[in-house]
Design a protein around this motif. Sequence first.
Motif, PDB file in Angstrom:
ATOM      1  N   TYR A   1      -2.372 -37.966  10.698  1.00 54.88           N
ATOM      2  CA  TYR A   1      -2.041 -37.161   9.243  1.00 54.88           C
ATOM      3  C   TYR A   1      -2.889 -37.248   8.058  1.00 54.88           C
ATOM      4  CZ  TYR A   1       2.095 -36.608  12.411  1.00 54.88           C
ATOM      5  OH  TYR A   1       2.535 -36.602  13.282  1.00 54.88           O
ATOM      6  N   ASP A   2      -3.713 -37.866   8.576  1.00 48.82           N
ATOM      7  CA  ASP A   2      -4.677 -38.333   7.129  1.00 48.82           C
ATOM      8  C   ASP A   2      -4.879 -37.762   6.372  1.00 48.82           C
ATOM      9  OD1 ASP A   2      -6.121 -39.231   5.482  1.00 48.82           O
ATOM     10  OD2 ASP A   2      -7.532 -41.018   6.207  1.00 48.82           O
ATOM     11  N   THR A   3      -4.737 -36.556   5.642  1.00 50.62           N
ATOM     12  CA  THR A   3      -4.891 -35.591   4.395  1.00 50.62           C
ATOM     13  C   THR A   3      -5.915 -36.153   2.952  1.00 50.62           C
ATOM     14  OG1 THR A   3      -3.030 -34.968   4.083  1.00 50.62           O
ATOM     15  CG2 THR A   3      -4.116 -33.922   5.531  1.00 50.62           C
ATOM     16  N   SER A   4      -5.508 -37.441   2.503  1.00 42.58           N
ATOM     17  CA  SER A   4      -5.692 -37.987   1.601  1.00 42.58           C
ATOM     18  C   SER A   4      -6.998 -37.175   0.825  1.00 42.58           C
ATOM     19  CB  SER A   4      -5.853 -39.480   1.898  1.00 42.58           C
ATOM     20  OG  SER A   4      -7.495 -39.832   2.230  1.00 42.58           O
ATOM     21  N   GLU A   5      -8.347 -36.941   1.412  1.00 44.82           N
ATOM     22  CA  GLU A   5      -9.282 -36.692   0.423  1.00 44.82           C
ATOM     23  C   GLU A   5      -9.456 -35.022   0.284  1.00 44.82           C
ATOM     24  OE1 GLU A   5     -11.927 -37.870  -0.327  1.00 44.82           O
ATOM     25  OE2 GLU A   5     -10.614 -39.979   0.318  1.00 44.82           O
ATOM     26  N   GLU A   6      -8.055 -34.193   1.034  1.00 42.35           N
ATOM     27  CA  GLU A   6      -8.036 -32.646   0.383  1.00 42.35           C
ATOM     28  C   GLU A   6      -7.104 -32.904  -0.060  1.00 42.35           C
ATOM     29  OE1 GLU A   6      -8.082 -34.037   3.696  1.00 42.35           O
ATOM     30  OE2 GLU A   6      -8.953 -32.563   5.172  1.00 42.35           O
ATOM     31  N   ASP A   7      -5.968 -33.996  -0.293  1.00 38.90           N
ATOM     32  CA  ASP A   7      -5.471 -33.885  -1.610  1.00 38.90           C
ATOM     33  C   ASP A   7      -5.758 -34.807  -2.685  1.00 38.90           C
ATOM     34  OD1 ASP A   7      -3.152 -33.040   0.727  1.00 38.90           O
ATOM     35  OD2 ASP A   7      -2.307 -35.056   1.007  1.00 38.90           O
ATOM     36  N   LYS A   8      -6.566 -35.300  -2.857  1.00 37.79           N
ATOM     37  CA  LYS A   8      -7.500 -35.703  -4.228  1.00 37.79           C
ATOM     38  C   LYS A   8      -7.826 -34.395  -4.461  1.00 37.79           C
ATOM     39  CE  LYS A   8      -9.851 -39.107  -5.250  1.00 37.79           C
ATOM     40  NZ  LYS A   8     -10.528 -40.717  -5.396  1.00 37.79           N
ATOM     41  N   GLU A   9      -8.340 -33.757  -3.770  1.00 37.32           N
ATOM     42  CA  GLU A   9      -9.276 -32.966  -4.460  1.00 37.32           C
ATOM     43  C   GLU A   9      -8.603 -32.040  -4.826  1.00 37.32           C
ATOM     44  OE1 GLU A   9     -12.782 -32.384  -4.657  1.00 37.32           O
ATOM     45  OE2 GLU A   9     -12.876 -34.667  -3.903  1.00 37.32           O
TER      46      GLU A   9
END
Length: 459
Positions: A313-321
């Motif tokens: 469920y890695d959405t870390s980059e989208e969440d950070k943006e």
Amino acid sequence: MDQVLIEQLNCWHEEDEHQQIVDLLLTVPEEEREYEAVSRLGRAYNNLGLYEEALNQLKKIAEAGQQDPVWHFRVGYALYHLKRYEEAAQSFRTSDKLETGNQNTESWLKWSLQKAEKQQRQELRMAAKRVAAVEGSASEEVPFSNMSLEDFWDDSEYAKKAYQSAPPTDELIASIEEELGYKLPASYLALMKQQNGGIPKNTCFPTEDPTSWAEDHIAITGILGIGREKSYSLCGDLGSRFMIEDWGYPDIGVVICDCPSAGHDVVMLDYRACGRDGEPEVIHVDQESDYEITFLAENFEAFIRGLVSEEEYDTSEEDKEAALYKVAHGKFSSLLEELCTPVSEVEQIDQKIRSICTRIVEEKGFFSFHADELSYLMYDVQFWLYTKSYPDTTREQYLAVYEKMIAFGGEFGQGGYAPGWISEWLDRRKEEGRIVQEHGHIRFTDQFAAEVIQQLREA
């Protein structure tokens, strides 16, 4: 109502001064309150979270409100927050028929229908669980048969320091169960005898329903062990009773896992259907959604077996943006904007605040304040801004108003916060002599205020 009164009520509504609305309208004798006054009184009670009182007021004008979409909406809003979702859906549906195309009403109708369906599923599941408990159909299988636990745990130093205790003795288990008031599941005891608390390598669990964490899963930080010495143990100072008694989580079982939200959601063992000595279900409880319960697993072993890697469920980059966009462009809350407007000591203070918050997101990957250096700077900045405009502030007043600046600041907001971080920051600054109290009012010393101003200028 005359136009001057309407304008005053509208002003207070925009400024979130809902108690002022209530206080003023209650000065009007009940028999003299017009339809509009009672309707606005109901809205004010809704905005204060006094939903039963809102319903009581709105029922008084029910006959006159039948053709008013606003009246039906306000009734639905109160019912929704009282978890009477089917009734709420009926009210929103009527409001939608009377005023088609209102996107706000359509959204609340959709949410009510989703919650009603979830509530029905939960009631059916709980009923079946109660029947099974009476019939004594609990499994007697050995916990975790055909499952290797050798590679289950993360062996980091933080995990060992924050969660892990020595294997529990039978005497300790009995003592903890007596303190909690519940018999712990055999599968949980088996896992704790293998390792007593810690952080698993797989920290996500899929869900059918969305939560404040994600649309399709929840995440845990660690599993609480059996003991009292570690903060993150069942009877530690951040354990199950603390979360129930201090954070308001429902007293229906045992908090078994903490989550990355710093207290705003937890995983619990739910004993409502099985009784205190039965086999509990595992649930997620979401403080951000008024302690909403989401079913996870039939039992603790099923929960452990169902954990998956966060990589799924890695959405870390989208969440950070998304967080970076928020701190760069999000509109300040009305209070924060008000506090920044008269500042002359720092040029473009709004951009300085955005700059600091951008650094926080770059470091963490999300927009949240904790106990790190940059978070403490933002606590300092908010306090300086508020007490500069409101110098007669008490500790209690500041703790109450804090959330209106950034924590629940709308577009430029975090959607939540842990009150303990703020009170701990206040205590620390007071112990350091940087916050002083005079005649009940708190403020920075002149020297520390100058330091905060300098840090803002350099941001």
